[in-house]
Design a protein around this motif. Structure first.
Motif, short mmCIF file in Angstrom:
data_model
loop_
_atom_site.label_atom_id
_atom_site.label_comp_id
_atom_site.label_asym_id
_atom_site.label_seq_id
_atom_site.Cartn_x
_atom_site.Cartn_y
_atom_site.Cartn_z
N ARG A 23 0.81 -1.09 -0.15
CA ARG A 23 -0.10 0.09 -0.04
C ARG A 23 0.72 1.19 0.02
NH1 ARG A 23 -2.97 -3.18 4.16
NH2 ARG A 23 -1.91 -1.33 5.61
N ALA A 24 2.04 1.12 0.73
CA ALA A 24 2.72 2.34 1.01
C ALA A 24 3.41 2.68 -0.47
CB ALA A 24 3.79 2.16 1.91
N ARG A 25 3.86 1.66 -1.11
CA ARG A 25 4.50 1.93 -2.09
C ARG A 25 3.50 2.50 -3.52
NH1 ARG A 25 9.14 -3.05 -2.98
NH2 ARG A 25 10.37 -2.29 -1.40
N ALA A 26 2.21 1.92 -3.36
CA ALA A 26 1.43 2.30 -4.52
C ALA A 26 1.22 3.70 -4.11
CB ALA A 26 -0.37 1.61 -4.29
N VAL A 27 1.00 4.11 -3.05
CA VAL A 27 0.60 5.53 -2.66
C VAL A 27 2.05 6.49 -3.22
CG1 VAL A 27 0.45 7.34 -0.86
CG2 VAL A 27 -0.79 5.32 -0.87
N ARG A 29 4.12 5.67 -5.60
CA ARG A 29 4.09 5.65 -7.15
C ARG A 29 3.12 6.76 -7.54
NH1 ARG A 29 3.98 -0.10 -6.70
NH2 ARG A 29 5.93 -0.89 -6.50
N MET A 30 1.94 6.87 -6.90
CA MET A 30 0.94 7.98 -7.16
C MET A 30 1.69 9.33 -7.17
SD MET A 30 -2.59 9.05 -5.42
CE MET A 30 -1.58 9.63 -4.01
N TYR A 31 2.33 9.42 -5.77
CA TYR A 31 3.01 10.78 -5.74
C TYR A 31 4.33 10.87 -6.96
CZ TYR A 31 0.72 12.10 -1.19
OH TYR A 31 0.02 12.48 -0.29
N ALA A 33 4.22 9.75 -9.93
CA ALA A 33 3.62 9.86 -11.18
C ALA A 33 3.20 11.39 -11.40
CB ALA A 33 2.33 9.12 -11.42
N HIS A 34 2.37 12.17 -9.99
CA HIS A 34 2.16 13.45 -10.10
C HIS A 34 3.34 14.35 -10.27
CE1 HIS A 34 -2.12 13.03 -9.64
NE2 HIS A 34 -1.97 12.04 -8.40
N LEU A 35 4.65 14.01 -9.47
CA LEU A 35 5.69 14.87 -9.53
C LEU A 35 6.09 14.75 -10.95
CD1 LEU A 35 7.77 16.68 -8.33
CD2 LEU A 35 8.91 14.50 -7.67
N HIS A 36 6.12 13.62 -11.61
CA HIS A 36 6.94 13.55 -12.91
C HIS A 36 5.98 14.23 -13.94
CE1 HIS A 36 8.99 11.63 -16.18
NE2 HIS A 36 7.95 11.34 -16.61
N THR A 56 15.46 1.12 -5.73
CA THR A 56 15.00 1.19 -7.29
C THR A 56 13.57 0.62 -7.38
OG1 THR A 56 16.11 -1.00 -7.68
CG2 THR A 56 17.26 0.88 -7.97
N TRP A 57 12.81 0.21 -6.35
CA TRP A 57 11.54 -0.37 -6.49
C TRP A 57 10.73 0.54 -7.31
CZ3 TRP A 57 7.86 2.40 -4.30
CH2 TRP A 57 8.10 3.40 -3.16
N MET A 58 10.74 1.72 -7.05
CA MET A 58 9.80 2.71 -7.70
C MET A 58 10.00 2.52 -9.09
SD MET A 58 12.51 4.07 -6.56
CE MET A 58 13.67 5.31 -6.85
N LEU A 59 11.06 2.38 -9.76
CA LEU A 59 11.47 2.29 -11.15
C LEU A 59 11.15 1.29 -11.77
CD1 LEU A 59 15.04 3.58 -10.86
CD2 LEU A 59 13.27 4.92 -11.13
#
Length: 135
Positions: A23-27, A29-31, A33-36, A56-59
């Motif tokens: 759940r924390a990783r999904a949140v 990733r959402m942040y 994506a918005h920053l990107h 590197t998990w977010m990549l």
């Protein structure tokens, strides 16, 4: 405000089987994506900093799991975020609803390694979580 991070399950979360880390990783990733979308150079800078620290998990992009994919005990454990010993326990445990079947049937052998089907591993994890949460 009481954060739900430490709760093993969260009924308000779209996939109630996700653990706190998922759940924390999904949140995150959402942040990301918005920053990107609004400041790609800052997102790239943040990615580089995280990568320097070995995060590197977010990549990584989650790949869909083929339910017929054969997995060793170690691979099955990594798929559902449990220990290999837990996978072995599930393979020996009888189902409550059908005592003639195991929670996780063994599919076969690959050399000396026991092999399981990915779909059955995911099903076993869901069954155990349902049992543990009383659903």
């Amino acid at each position: 405000m009481t954060p739900d991070y430490d709760k093993q399950t969260n009924p308000r979360w779209p996939n109630w089987l996700d653990n706190p880390t998922q759940r924390a990783r999904a949140v995150a990733r959402m942040y990301r994506a918005h920053l990107h979308a609004h400041a790609p150079h800052l997102a790239e800078q943040a990615d580089q900093t995280a990568t320097q620290f070995g995060e590197t998990w977010m990549l990584e992009r989650e790949q869909p799991v083929d339910p017929d994919q054969e997995l060793t005990t170690t691979e099955a454990a990594a798929l559902v975020n449990v220990t290999p010993q837990r996978i072995r326990e599930w393979a020996c445990l009888d189902r409550r609803d059908d005592p003639d079947r195991k929670v996780l049937p063994r599919f076969g052998k690959r050399g000396r390694e026991t092999v399981y089907l990915a779909g059955q591993v995911l099903e076993a994890a869901a069954l155990v979580r349902r049992h543990n949460t009383g659903r």
